[in-house]
Design an enzyme around this catalytic site. Structure first.
Site, short mmCIF file in Angstrom:
data_model
loop_
_atom_site.label_atom_id
_atom_site.label_comp_id
_atom_site.label_asym_id
_atom_site.label_seq_id
_atom_site.Cartn_x
_atom_site.Cartn_y
_atom_site.Cartn_z
N ASP A 16 -4.77 0.77 40.53
CA ASP A 16 -6.20 0.49 40.53
C ASP A 16 -6.46 -0.75 39.68
O ASP A 16 -5.65 -1.12 38.82
CB ASP A 16 -7.01 1.67 39.98
CG ASP A 16 -8.51 1.41 40.05
OD1 ASP A 16 -9.01 1.14 41.17
OD2 ASP A 16 -9.18 1.42 39.02
N SER A 17 -7.61 -1.36 39.90
CA SER A 17 -8.00 -2.54 39.11
C SER A 17 -8.20 -2.15 37.63
O SER A 17 -8.22 -3.03 36.78
CB SER A 17 -9.29 -3.12 39.67
OG SER A 17 -10.28 -2.12 39.71
N TYR A 48 -12.36 -6.06 40.14
CA TYR A 48 -11.96 -6.74 41.36
C TYR A 48 -13.17 -6.89 42.32
O TYR A 48 -13.15 -7.71 43.20
CB TYR A 48 -10.89 -5.93 42.09
CG TYR A 48 -9.48 -6.06 41.56
CD1 TYR A 48 -9.21 -6.61 40.30
CD2 TYR A 48 -8.40 -5.61 42.33
CE1 TYR A 48 -7.90 -6.70 39.83
CE2 TYR A 48 -7.10 -5.72 41.87
CZ TYR A 48 -6.85 -6.25 40.62
OH TYR A 48 -5.55 -6.34 40.18
N GLY A 49 -14.16 -6.02 42.12
CA GLY A 49 -15.26 -5.92 43.08
C GLY A 49 -16.04 -7.19 43.31
O GLY A 49 -16.68 -7.36 44.35
N CYS A 79 -7.78 1.93 44.60
CA CYS A 79 -8.96 1.07 44.46
C CYS A 79 -9.51 0.72 45.86
O CYS A 79 -8.76 0.23 46.72
CB CYS A 79 -8.52 -0.20 43.74
SG CYS A 79 -9.78 -1.45 43.55
N ASN A 80 -10.80 0.96 46.06
CA ASN A 80 -11.40 0.63 47.36
C ASN A 80 -11.38 -0.86 47.64
O ASN A 80 -11.13 -1.30 48.76
CB ASN A 80 -12.85 1.11 47.42
CG ASN A 80 -12.94 2.59 47.69
OD1 ASN A 80 -13.09 3.01 48.82
ND2 ASN A 80 -12.82 3.40 46.65
N THR A 81 -11.68 -1.65 46.61
CA THR A 81 -11.74 -3.10 46.81
C THR A 81 -10.36 -3.62 47.21
O THR A 81 -10.23 -4.43 48.14
CB THR A 81 -12.24 -3.80 45.53
OG1 THR A 81 -13.44 -3.15 45.09
CG2 THR A 81 -12.53 -5.26 45.78
N GLU A 164 -18.54 2.55 33.19
CA GLU A 164 -17.58 2.09 32.16
C GLU A 164 -18.22 1.98 30.79
O GLU A 164 -17.53 2.04 29.78
CB GLU A 164 -16.97 0.75 32.60
CG GLU A 164 -16.16 0.92 33.87
CD GLU A 164 -14.94 0.05 33.96
OE1 GLU A 164 -14.88 -0.97 33.25
OE2 GLU A 164 -14.05 0.39 34.78
N CYS A 198 -16.10 3.84 46.27
CA CYS A 198 -15.68 3.19 45.03
C CYS A 198 -15.21 4.28 44.07
O CYS A 198 -15.82 5.35 43.99
CB CYS A 198 -16.84 2.42 44.41
SG CYS A 198 -16.43 1.67 42.82
N THR A 199 -14.12 3.97 43.38
CA THR A 199 -13.48 4.96 42.50
C THR A 199 -14.42 5.55 41.45
O THR A 199 -14.26 6.70 41.05
CB THR A 199 -12.32 4.29 41.75
OG1 THR A 199 -12.78 3.04 41.22
CG2 THR A 199 -11.14 4.07 42.65
N HIS A 200 -15.37 4.74 40.97
CA HIS A 200 -16.22 5.19 39.86
C HIS A 200 -17.38 6.09 40.29
O HIS A 200 -17.95 6.79 39.46
CB HIS A 200 -16.83 3.99 39.15
CG HIS A 200 -15.86 3.15 38.39
ND1 HIS A 200 -14.76 2.58 38.98
CD2 HIS A 200 -15.84 2.78 37.09
CE1 HIS A 200 -14.09 1.88 38.07
NE2 HIS A 200 -14.71 1.98 36.91
N1 DGL Z 1 -11.77 0.30 41.56
C1 DGL Z 1 -12.80 -0.52 42.16
C2 DGL Z 1 -13.14 0.05 43.55
O1 DGL Z 1 -12.88 1.20 43.85
C3 DGL Z 1 -14.04 -0.60 41.30
C4 DGL Z 1 -13.84 -1.41 40.03
C5 DGL Z 1 -13.66 -2.89 40.29
O2 DGL Z 1 -14.59 -3.56 40.78
O3 DGL Z 1 -12.57 -3.38 40.00
O4 DGL Z 1 -13.68 -0.65 44.36
#
Ligand code: DGL
Length: 279
Positions: A16-17, A48-49, A79-81, A164, A198-200
């Protein structure tokens, strides 16, 4: 049979990012208590988003290669991104040059596959980072598997920083969650299924549930991705045999380990003892 290939065994890599992928790892640890996992968070370069396609691809590729070097035979982009912007290119261009028997899987496809079971009217809403939304990965995958589905998307760039910075239960979180969900449902007021892309975002679920119309079903990814990994390993016993099973979990971060250990408590239901890694 190629003996060396059979001898190649390792933990399952989870990338993940930053911290968010720990929400996915949580479910992996419950579903696969006897497997070994190696988590890598690129906290030094998160988020990363908001980054360009090329940067997300370069960073993700470096991280995946590092997990491969550590022995992982299978890497999950939690990570989705990264799944939206880098997975396809890594699968098509990079695996062959490294070792075509290794595998990289993402979180977009397993989530989309579930839509058929969840949506009753074929109107789906997707919330995610700006990068995930701009990539159009969700609408494109949904159209491939469920043609005719109506998909509305909304980028929610404030939601990750809210989680975060531990602002989940504040008026600030309420404001941004309400504003972004209002924008989503204004695009299509028939949405009956909401994908948290998105993970969060699962950590904002109590707030999200207050601002969606009654009857809308919310799809959180952790359990879906864990179930999909289970099905993948059943379909691919040769890969399952290459996953070591001693019930261990190692953590690596590209930032400060003490900071990572402390912040992880929000995302993971177990203590973390991480090490720093250079990419
Ligand atoms: N982990 C990223 C996602 O799921 C979110 C955090 C980021 O923007 O890096 O898209």
């Amino acid at each position: 049979m190629d003996k060396d290939r059979v001898a190649n065994k390792g933990s399952i890599g989870v990338f993940d990012s930053g911290y968010g992928g720990l929400t996915i790892l949580n479910e992996f640890l419950k579903e696969f208590p006897d497997y070994d996992f190696t988590y890598l968070g690129d906290n030094a370069r998160t988020p990363y988003g908001t980054r360009s396609f090329d940067m997300v691809y370069q960073y993700t590729r470096q991280s995946v290669m590092r997990l491969f070097e550590m022995g992982c035979q299978l890497v999950i982009l939690a990570c989705n991104t990264a799944s939206a912007k880098a997975l396809r290119t890594i699968q098509q261009n990079d695996l062959v040059g490294f070792d075509s028997t290794r595998r990289v899987l993402g979180v977009v496809r397993p989530s989309v596959e579930k839509i058929g079971e969840v949506s009753r009217n074929g109107h789906v809403g997707v919330v995610g980072t700006t990068g995930t939304v701009q990539s159009l990965s969700y609408p494109l995958e949904i159209q491939k598997l469920f043609p005719g589905t109506v998909v509305a998307q909304q980028a929610c760039p404030m939601w990750v920083p809210l989680v975060e910075n531990d602002e989940r239960n504040t008026p600030g979180a309420e404001y941004f969650v309400k504003r972004d969900l209002t924008r989503l449902f204004e695009q299509d007021n028939q949405i009956d299924t909401l994908i948290l892309g998105c993970t969060h975002y699962p950590l904002l679920l109590p707030v999200i549930e207050r601002f969606i119309p009654a009857g809308v079903r919310v799809m959180s990814q952790g359990t879906i991705v864990a179930q999909s990994l289970r099905e993948y390993l059943i379909r691919h016993p040769e890969m399952d045999a290459r996953c070591t099973k001693n019930g261990t979990c190692r953590f690596f971060t590209t930032e400060n380990p003490a900071k990572f250990n402390e912040a992880s408590a929000v995302f993971l239901e177990q203590p973390v003892d991480s090490s720093r890694i250079e990419l």
